[in-house]
Motif scaffolding. Structure first.
Motif, short mmCIF file in Angstrom:
data_model
loop_
_atom_site.label_atom_id
_atom_site.label_comp_id
_atom_site.label_asym_id
_atom_site.label_seq_id
_atom_site.Cartn_x
_atom_site.Cartn_y
_atom_site.Cartn_z
N GLN A 214 0.83 -1.22 0.00
CA GLN A 214 0.00 0.00 0.00
C GLN A 214 0.85 1.25 0.00
O GLN A 214 0.42 2.31 -0.43
N ARG B 131 -1.35 5.32 -4.17
CA ARG B 131 -1.55 6.16 -2.98
C ARG B 131 -0.81 7.48 -3.13
O ARG B 131 0.31 7.50 -3.64
N GLY C 21 8.59 3.27 5.53
CA GLY C 21 9.01 2.32 6.56
C GLY C 21 10.49 2.00 6.47
O GLY C 21 11.19 1.95 7.49
N ARG D 266 14.17 -4.14 11.87
CA ARG D 266 12.86 -4.72 12.23
C ARG D 266 11.70 -3.90 11.69
O ARG D 266 10.60 -4.42 11.47
N ASN D 267 11.94 -2.60 11.52
CA ASN D 267 10.86 -1.73 11.03
C ASN D 267 10.82 -1.62 9.52
O ASN D 267 9.91 -1.00 8.97
N ARG E 70 -3.59 6.19 11.31
CA ARG E 70 -2.14 6.30 11.32
C ARG E 70 -1.75 7.70 11.78
O ARG E 70 -2.51 8.30 12.55
N GLY F 46 -2.69 2.85 5.87
CA GLY F 46 -3.19 3.86 4.93
C GLY F 46 -3.29 3.22 3.56
O GLY F 46 -2.30 3.10 2.84
N PRO G 291 0.16 -3.18 6.66
CA PRO G 291 0.41 -2.38 7.86
C PRO G 291 1.52 -1.35 7.65
O PRO G 291 2.43 -1.58 6.85
N THR G 292 1.43 -0.24 8.38
CA THR G 292 2.53 0.71 8.39
C THR G 292 3.31 0.56 9.70
O THR G 292 2.93 -0.22 10.57
N THR G 293 4.42 1.29 9.82
CA THR G 293 5.30 1.16 10.98
C THR G 293 4.62 1.68 12.25
O THR G 293 4.29 2.86 12.34
N ARG H 262 5.75 4.87 14.87
CA ARG H 262 5.43 6.29 14.71
C ARG H 262 4.20 6.69 15.51
O ARG H 262 3.94 7.86 15.72
N LYS I 206 3.23 -2.95 12.12
CA LYS I 206 4.48 -3.68 11.91
C LYS I 206 5.60 -2.97 12.65
O LYS I 206 5.57 -1.76 12.84
#
Lengths: 273, 169
Positions: free
Chosen positions: A65, A101, A141, A173-174, B36, B66, B81-83, B86, B105
């Motif tokens: 996404q 997006r 990310g 990890r992120n 988010r 998002g 998923p986003t981080t 944050r 995540k």
């Protein structure tokens, strides 16, 4: 002088971006489908990611996404003329992201630009009638985990290894592992950052042509995969699929090292004109 | 489907949460709200000013996500998923206000981990970058708040067999 039309650039770049955003690097999917010996949760995640990539391609859905901010590396020969090159890249970004997006906002007001522009354009001037444009979709990310280390010459190779491993340990990890780790060494600060990102464009598994840099890449990959982060940060030995390092001469008093992490949604490609 | 994965109805009961082990692969079913960065900022301000929230946080599940825009005829676009990190600055406040489930995540701050454990909440890791797969798990999507935020607007999603991994409980 070779003339290239802006409309051709716009059209071909739009097609490239659209494909990249749906179908990530097939080599990654292949590797994820054949992992063995990782933790059960990491193996489950690898299976789900491989499944995701198949669903994306067969249903024409964006594989992630976060379709990213559009980054372009332009190799521009001094024998090439293109009236409206910058505009063509911007319009291709706008066209290709029409149903993706809109992820670009003002850094202070956070007001969204609404069409994913502006793209980020890195230009390299070369001799001849060459024009090559590479596209890289960079999500937040992984990009947020970027590190720049201004080492000293005394830090040397060991310092480079310590820094790169520390960057992956801190941010891996992120960044949606398994990763491709881009390393930029030398130049001034922004050279190192740009090289670290440009390194991500290399085909998976290809090494730097310089033997000493290749050996650094191999050692770094081994050290990073000993961190135990694993697929989707669920443990195991597959934290990175590759380490790609690029180098540039630097000042006698400097050793800049930048680390740019690429998530497993490896989305890039190149058009040659 | 992943073999031996547990199926969890949202919101999970205290007994459900007790029976989960960190590292378990689960399939989630039920209602989650997307929120988010900017939605968290607005909701935190609303809590601070005693204003109404776009949805009741008590027992709620938030999905840090998002999505890409839905194309014609689609329920939702790609929606991985986003981080989560944050959102750490806002999360203890949300948990104090009843938030039970977080899905995202990456790693969480010590403050968030403490708040999750103290309040019997749970953090599930979704698989980062598996957005087309998650799109196929959404059976319903309804706008709830902040449409001006575009992809950061709050949506109410009904999810079916949504894979995730128990990460903090």
């Amino acid at each position: 002088m070779k003339t290239i039309s802006a409309s051709e650039i716009r059209r071909r770049l739009t097609a490239l971006i659209k494909t990249c955003l749906v179908v990530p690097d097939r080599e990654v999917t292949k590797k994820l489908s054949s992992l063995v010996g990782d933790t059960p949760a990491a193996l489950a995640a690898a299976k789900l990611i491989a499944e995701n990539n198949v669903i994306a391609e067969t249903t024409n859905a964006f594989c992630c996404q976060d379709t990213g901010q559009a980054v372009f590396f332009v190799k521009l020969g001094d024998g090439v003329f293109c009236d409206g090159l910058r505009e063509a890249i911007e319009l291709a970004t706008r066209d290709a992201y029409a149903d993706a997006r809109k992820s670009v906002a003002d850094p202070l007001t956070r007001l969204n630009s609404g069409d994913n522009t502006p793209p980020i354009i890195e230009t390299e001037l070369v001799k001849g009638d060459v024009l090559e444009i590479s596209f890289l979709a960079k999500g937040a990310g992984s990009e947020n985990m970027t590190k720049l280390y201004m080492l000293t010459p005394a830090d040397g190779r060991d310092g480079i290894i310590r820094s790169v491993v520390a960057a992956v340990e801190a941010g891996g990890r992120n960044a949606c592992p398994p990763l491709v780790v881009g390393v930029g060494i030398g130049g001034v600060s922004e050279t190192a950052c740009a090289l670290a990102k440009k390194a991500l464009l290399r085909p998976l598994g290809a090494h730097n042509e310089r033997e000493d840099v290749k050996s650094l890449e191999i050692e770094l990959l081994k050290r990073i995969n000993a961190l135990g982060i694993g697929v989707a940060a669920l443990g195991g030995k597959t934290t990175a699929l590759a380490v790609n390092a690029e180098v540039c001469p630097t000042h006698i008093g400097m050793l800049p090292v930048a680390v740019n992490l690429q998530c497993h949604s490896v989305r890039h490609g190149t058009v040659k004109f | 489907m992943i073999e031996n994965a547990k199926h969890i109805d949202l919101p999970p009961t205290p007994a459900d949460i007790k029976n989960l082990n960190v590292g378990d692969v689960v399939y989630l079913n039920g209602t989650v709200y997307t929120a988010r960065d900017q939605a968290h900022k607005r909701m935190a301000l609303a809590i601070e000013h005693n204003e109404a929230l776009p949805f009741d946080l008590d027992g709620a599940a938030i999905y840090y996500c998002g999505p890409t825009p839905a194309r014609d005829g689609e329920i939702i676009g790609s929606c991985g998923p986003t981080t989560s990190g944050r959102m750490d600055a806002y999360t203890p406040l949300f948990i104090e206000n009843g938030l039970k489930v977080m899905i995202g995540k990456g790693v969480r701050s010590d403050e968030v981990i403490t708040a999750i454990k103290a309040r019997g909440a749970v953090y599930f890791s979704a698989i980062g970058g598996a957005a087309a797969l998650y799109k196929s798990c959404v059976v319903k999507a309804e706008p709830v708040a902040y449409p001006d935020l575009g992809c950061e607007a709050v949506l109410r999603l009904t999810v079916k067999d949504f894979p995730a991994v128990v990460s903090i409980k």
